[in-house]
Design a protein around this motif. Structure first.
Motif, PDB file in Angstrom:
ATOM      1  N   ASP A 164       0.824  -1.213   0.000  1.00 35.91           N
ATOM      2  CA  ASP A 164       0.000   0.000   0.000  1.00 35.91           C
ATOM      3  C   ASP A 164       0.857   1.261   0.000  1.00 35.91           C
ATOM      4  OD1 ASP A 164      -2.259  -1.555  -0.014  1.00 35.91           O
ATOM      5  OD2 ASP A 164      -2.643  -1.371   2.139  1.00 35.91           O
ATOM      6  N   ASP A 165       1.948   1.269   0.780  1.00 31.81           N
ATOM      7  CA  ASP A 165       2.826   2.440   0.817  1.00 31.81           C
ATOM      8  C   ASP A 165       3.514   2.654  -0.525  1.00 31.81           C
ATOM      9  OD1 ASP A 165       2.155   2.916   3.412  1.00 31.81           O
ATOM     10  OD2 ASP A 165       4.085   2.324   4.275  1.00 31.81           O
ATOM     11  N   LEU A 166       3.904   1.576  -1.185  1.00 29.13           N
ATOM     12  CA  LEU A 166       4.534   1.694  -2.499  1.00 29.13           C
ATOM     13  C   LEU A 166       3.569   2.298  -3.512  1.00 29.13           C
ATOM     14  CD1 LEU A 166       6.385  -1.754  -2.734  1.00 29.13           C
ATOM     15  CD2 LEU A 166       7.317   0.437  -1.960  1.00 29.13           C
ATOM     16  N   ILE A 167       2.320   1.895  -3.442  1.00 27.16           N
ATOM     17  CA  ILE A 167       1.309   2.428  -4.366  1.00 27.16           C
ATOM     18  C   ILE A 167       1.050   3.902  -4.090  1.00 27.16           C
ATOM     19  CG2 ILE A 167      -1.127   2.295  -5.013  1.00 27.16           C
ATOM     20  CD1 ILE A 167      -0.939  -0.747  -4.682  1.00 27.16           C
ATOM     21  N   VAL A 168       0.995   4.292  -2.810  1.00 23.89           N
ATOM     22  CA  VAL A 168       0.795   5.703  -2.461  1.00 23.89           C
ATOM     23  C   VAL A 168       1.927   6.552  -3.037  1.00 23.89           C
ATOM     24  CG1 VAL A 168       0.811   7.366  -0.552  1.00 23.89           C
ATOM     25  CG2 VAL A 168      -0.580   5.303  -0.395  1.00 23.89           C
ATOM     26  N   SER A 169       3.153   6.092  -2.865  1.00 15.85           N
ATOM     27  CA  SER A 169       4.302   6.835  -3.386  1.00 15.85           C
ATOM     28  C   SER A 169       4.249   6.914  -4.910  1.00 15.85           C
ATOM     29  CB  SER A 169       5.596   6.152  -2.928  1.00 15.85           C
ATOM     30  OG  SER A 169       6.718   6.941  -3.233  1.00 15.85           O
ATOM     31  N   LYS A 170       3.956   5.792  -5.554  1.00 16.54           N
ATOM     32  CA  LYS A 170       3.853   5.763  -7.021  1.00 16.54           C
ATOM     33  C   LYS A 170       2.766   6.707  -7.523  1.00 16.54           C
ATOM     34  CE  LYS A 170       1.143   3.032  -8.862  1.00 16.54           C
ATOM     35  NZ  LYS A 170      -0.266   3.082  -9.385  1.00 16.54           N
ATOM     36  N   ASP A 171       1.610   6.673  -6.897  1.00 10.06           N
ATOM     37  CA  ASP A 171       0.486   7.500  -7.345  1.00 10.06           C
ATOM     38  C   ASP A 171       0.733   8.995  -7.150  1.00 10.06           C
ATOM     39  OD1 ASP A 171      -0.989   5.334  -8.207  1.00 10.06           O
ATOM     40  OD2 ASP A 171      -2.205   5.188  -6.382  1.00 10.06           O
ATOM     41  N   SER A 172       1.619   9.346  -6.218  1.00  8.10           N
ATOM     42  CA  SER A 172       1.885  10.758  -5.932  1.00  8.10           C
ATOM     43  C   SER A 172       2.858  11.384  -6.928  1.00  8.10           C
ATOM     44  CB  SER A 172       2.459  10.909  -4.517  1.00  8.10           C
ATOM     45  OG  SER A 172       3.798  10.405  -4.460  1.00  8.10           O
ATOM     46  N   PHE A 173       3.496  10.572  -7.768  1.00  4.77           N
ATOM     47  CA  PHE A 173       4.579  11.070  -8.613  1.00  4.77           C
ATOM     48  C   PHE A 173       4.079  12.028  -9.692  1.00  4.77           C
ATOM     49  CE2 PHE A 173       7.545  10.354 -12.307  1.00  4.77           C
ATOM     50  CZ  PHE A 173       8.595  11.085 -11.769  1.00  4.77           C
ATOM     51  N   ARG A 174       4.794  13.146  -9.811  1.00  8.43           N
ATOM     52  CA  ARG A 174       4.522  14.128 -10.859  1.00  8.43           C
ATOM     53  C   ARG A 174       5.839  14.594 -11.456  1.00  8.43           C
ATOM     54  NH1 ARG A 174       0.400  18.539  -8.363  1.00  8.43           N
ATOM     55  NH2 ARG A 174       0.888  19.507 -10.376  1.00  8.43           N
ATOM     56  N   ALA A 175       5.822  14.892 -12.751  1.00 10.14           N
ATOM     57  CA  ALA A 175       7.002  15.431 -13.434  1.00 10.14           C
ATOM     58  C   ALA A 175       6.504  16.445 -14.458  1.00 10.14           C
ATOM     59  CB  ALA A 175       7.799  14.320 -14.100  1.00 10.14           C
ATOM     60  N   HIS A 176       7.083  17.645 -14.433  1.00  9.19           N
ATOM     61  CA  HIS A 176       6.624  18.729 -15.303  1.00  9.19           C
ATOM     62  C   HIS A 176       7.815  19.466 -15.899  1.00  9.19           C
ATOM     63  CE1 HIS A 176       2.498  18.434 -13.659  1.00  9.19           C
ATOM     64  NE2 HIS A 176       3.083  18.302 -12.485  1.00  9.19           N
ATOM     65  N   LEU A 177       7.728  19.805 -17.171  1.00  9.24           N
ATOM     66  CA  LEU A 177       8.731  20.639 -17.818  1.00  9.24           C
ATOM     67  C   LEU A 177       8.420  22.094 -17.490  1.00  9.24           C
ATOM     68  CD1 LEU A 177      11.167  20.188 -19.732  1.00  9.24           C
ATOM     69  CD2 LEU A 177       9.620  20.721 -21.629  1.00  9.24           C
TER      70      LEU A 177
END
Length: 301
Positions: free
Chosen positions: A281-294
């Motif tokens: 569950d913690d791995l999924i929370v971290s994955k879902d929070s990821f953002r990358a923007h130019l």
């Protein structure tokens, strides 16, 4: 620190020339962090009349860089230098006209970092080790803003720069237990991620593991995810075996891959097989929070 941030936004880049509280206390930022701040400041002098929005964005980036770098290290086992609250995070996102972050889950902390446009570390003049900043393709003055949440007991690691170049990536780790969240990047050009074969994701996710230290990569699941500010996203589940001097160690986790310009940028959150059920569950929370923007982080001529 908040006073310093306000001064920077109102008074301009000169506000950053005064010693920070961290310097006065003997906790000066690292050379890499200082260079990041100097880059944001020196870039302001390269344009004659930036717009109000451009100036606000650049001042905010420089202010947050100094704010994050001057934080004192917390107790052992805590992430060093990343105690920014969501208001600071959203101030930066808003200055770049990006969607604000809604919240940070309980038991997690956010990490935000600008990367891109750097040169990989030169080793003895004959070999170059790429960094996350050198792998990302972006135009002069542009950076990629990375943002994700990680369990608050993990330790954050950032790229390291010297006169020979930059090495490393942005990651958060529990070194004792074997849990990690690691950013990777790979050129994708104008192609879509949906059209990429398994080998593309294998190369991306295994980027931080030496070639002779892993085997049996398996792409368990792959599906299109909701776009982030109109950027194509893919969620994957994967596993592989890590070759050690002792028994082979199975690793299992999740990743979000975001197409940013001509780059595929991912956050892979993994743990050892024996902890996967507990940490899933913690791995999924971290994955879902990821953002990358130019973003346009520096002014150019």
């Amino acid at each position: 620190r908040k006073v310093l941030l306000c001064c920077a936004l109102v008074g301009g880049a000169e506000a950053f020339l005064a010693p920070s509280p961290a310097m006065l206390n003997g906790n000066a930022p690292s050379l890499r962090q200082a260079a990041t701040t100097r880059s944001a400041v020196s870039g302001l002098s390269m344009v004659e009349s930036p717009s109000r929005r451009e100036a606000l964005g650049s001042f905010s980036a420089a202010a947050l860089a100094l704010l994050f770098s001057s934080e004192k290290a917390e107790a052992a086992g805590k992430a060093f230098g990343y105690s920014a609250n969501i208001n600071d995070i959203n101030a930066a996102l808003t200055s770049y006209s990006l969607t604000p972050k809604v919240s940070v889950p309980g038991g997690f902390k956010p990490v935000m970092e600008l990367v891109g446009g750097t040169t990989g570390a030169n080793i003895d003049g004959s070999k170059t080790i790429e960094s996350i900043g050198s792998l990302i393709n972006c135009a002069p003055g542009q950076k990629v803003l990375l943002l994700f949440d990680y369990p608050s007991s993990w330790i954050v690691s950032l790229p390291y720069s010297t006169a020979n170049g930059e090495s490393g990536t942005v990651s958060a780790n529990n070194y004792v237990k074997g849990d990690s969240a690691v950013v990777a990047a790979k050129a994708i050009g104008d192609a879509t991620m949906e059209s990429q074969p398994k080998e593309f994701f294998q190369e991306l996710m295994m980027q931080s593991v030496p070639q002779n230290q892993w085997q049996n990569f398996k792409l368990v699941k792959r599906k299109a995810a909701d776009p982030i500010d109109n950027q194509e996203c893919v969620d994957i589940e994967y596993r592989y075996d890590l070759i050690t001097s002792g028994p082979t160690v199975g690793r299992h986790g999740f990743a979000k891959v975001v197409k940013v310009g001509k780059n595929a940028i991912s956050l892979g959150a993994t743990t050892v097989d024996t902890r996967f059920k507990k940490m899933k569950d913690d791995l999924i929370v971290s994955k879902d929070s990821f953002r990358a923007h130019l973003v346009q982080a520096e002014f150019t001529k």
